[in-house]
Enzyme design. Structure first.
Site, PDB file in Angstrom:
ATOM      1  N   ASP A 146      47.933  31.165  17.844  1.00 57.80           N
ATOM      2  CA  ASP A 146      46.781  31.182  18.743  1.00 57.80           C
ATOM      3  C   ASP A 146      45.619  31.940  18.088  1.00 57.80           C
ATOM      4  O   ASP A 146      45.743  33.122  17.768  1.00 57.80           O
ATOM      5  CB  ASP A 146      47.235  31.872  20.045  1.00 57.80           C
ATOM      6  CG  ASP A 146      46.259  31.693  21.184  1.00 57.80           C
ATOM      7  OD1 ASP A 146      45.118  31.293  20.933  1.00 57.80           O
ATOM      8  OD2 ASP A 146      46.654  31.975  22.325  1.00 57.80           O
ATOM      9  N   ASP A 219      42.111  26.838  28.083  1.00 59.08           N
ATOM     10  CA  ASP A 219      43.337  26.895  28.883  1.00 59.08           C
ATOM     11  C   ASP A 219      43.295  26.075  30.172  1.00 59.08           C
ATOM     12  O   ASP A 219      42.269  25.991  30.849  1.00 59.08           O
ATOM     13  CB  ASP A 219      43.637  28.340  29.279  1.00 59.08           C
ATOM     14  CG  ASP A 219      43.992  29.205  28.077  1.00 59.08           C
ATOM     15  OD1 ASP A 219      43.788  28.763  26.932  1.00 59.08           O
ATOM     16  OD2 ASP A 219      44.471  30.326  28.295  1.00 59.08           O
TER      17      ASP A 219
END
Ligand code: GLA
Length: 394
Positions: A146, A219
């Site tokens: 990430d 997200d």
């Protein structure tokens, strides 16, 4: 023509977890569970073990959900040799991985190319090879990597070299490649999942950094509007998906409580049409019958996991309606029609637009029912926030 055989064929195409393991990593979109959407920063060793147990006892594992992915916040400190150890919530990562494997499942972890992860835990910057070796030693089968604080490095470099607009991109790509190469060098098959929110078209550079899947957006949240926004953002990306390389519209929210069952059916249908990795993100110990029926519908999973590995294109969008079509093996097509409005609407459907001008044999996936042969224009009435998901065949 009797449609039963092709309806059944859909169900028969579901791959078992073990057949997935024997082929190349991510030959079909990876399926499993991830800790983040439900447990976020509070996840513990016991939660992960319990998730593994639940995957088995609920039937999720046998439906194909084999990866148990521990997301952010497992990291502790590095020792004098630079080796990273888990924090107190994870007393023995190798033992945890062994436990997951003993349940016939695979184990995934999370890190960042930055100094810190998104939640402020230790990242892999400067320790890529070492961390890859540590993961392989523990028996890790999946790594989500990430971007997070690596964006700080990118910003600093940009400030120093304002005349080089592609510097940040090159840095990001190199950082992801470093870990991709390090994972490959371990010799252990580890699915490499990029998470950088779609910055600079990861669908173009992902395969070059050894990645099997890449997030395409920021997200997801457990909201129908956000889920649909992400689905629409996949338009145009179908050509970048295929066996071993998948667009990732983020994890599933089914079962987290923020949508109605009919809305979760839209979510699951779209993710299957999009050949998305199916990573459940709910509390597996508290699944309602609806959650189970949605997550474990064999026909829907078979659409996602179809060996052709094609992602659906959006055929059209007309106001609140969108029509999606995914080619499947055997000359079949999965077709999804979504009513994104709040209210019930009528919608005409022209079979020629789906590629079947002279009609088709149609299987209703959520009803599990053959509908017989459709010819000529169809007219449908659909409640708001619902989907019709069909298999079309000549
Ligand atoms: C980012 C990712 C999420 C999750 C969190 C963890 O926001 O996109 O999927 O991994 O970090 O901190």
């Amino acid at each position: 023509m009797n449609l039963l055989p092709f309806g059944l064929a859909v169900a028969a195409l579901v791959l078992t977890p073990f057949s997935l393991a024997q082929t190349a990593p991510a030959a079909t979109p990876p399926m499993g569970w991830n800790s983040w959407n439900h447990f976020a920063g509070h996840v513990t060793d016991a939660d992960v073990r319990s998730a593994a147990d639940q995957l088995v006892s609920t039937g999720m594992r046998n439906a194909g959900y084999v990866y148990v992915n521990l997301d952010d916040t497992w990291q502790g400190k590095r020792d004098a040799q630079g080796i990273l150890h888990p924090n107190d919530r994870f007393p023995d990562m190798k033992a945890l991985a062994d436990y997951v494997h003993s349940r016939g499942l695979k184990f995934g972890l999370y890190s960042s190319p930055g100094a810190k992860t998104c939640d402020g835990y230790e990242g892999s910057l400067g320790h890529e090879q070492q961390d890859a070796q540590t993961y392989a030693g523990w028996g890790v089968d999946f790594l989500k990597y990430d971007l997070c604080s690596f964006q700080d490095q990118m910003r600093q470099a940009k400030e120093q070299h304002p005349d080089d607009p592609r510097l940040e991109f090159r840095m990001m790509q190199a950082a992801f490649k470093k870990m991709g190469d390090a994972l490959k060098a371990t010799g252990r098959p580890i699915v490499y999942s990029l998470c950088q929110y779609g910055i600079d078209d990861p669908w173009k550079f992902g395969p070059g950094v050894q990645s099997e899947m890449w997030r395409t957006t920021d997200d997801i949240s457990d909201s129908y509007a956000r889920m649909m926004e992400i689905a629409y953002a996949q338009v145009g990306l179908a050509k970048f998906a295929g066996p071993g390389h998948w667009n990732d519209p983020d994890m599933l929210e089914v079962g987290n409580g923020g949508m109605k069952p009919s809305e979760y059916r839209v979510h699951m249908s779209l993710w299957a049409l999009l050949a998305a990795p199916l990573l459940a993100g709910n509390d597996l110990s508290k699944m309602t019958p609806d959650d189970k029926a949605i997550l474990m519908n064999r026909d829907v999973i078979a659409i996602d996991q179809d060996a052709l590995g094609k992602q659906a294109e959006r055929v059209w969008q007309q106001g609140d309606f969108s029509l999606w079509r995914k080619p499947l093996t055997g000359g079949r097509y999965a077709v999804g029609l979504v009513n994104n409005s709040w209210s019930e609407r009528d919608i005409p459907l022209n079979l020629a637009e789906i590629g079947f001008p002279s009609g088709a044999n149609v299987y209703d996936v959520w009803a599990g029912k053959d509908l017989g042969r459709w010819t000529g224009p169809q007219s449908l009435t659909m409640p708001g926030h619902t989907v019709q998901l069909w298999i079309f065949k000549q």
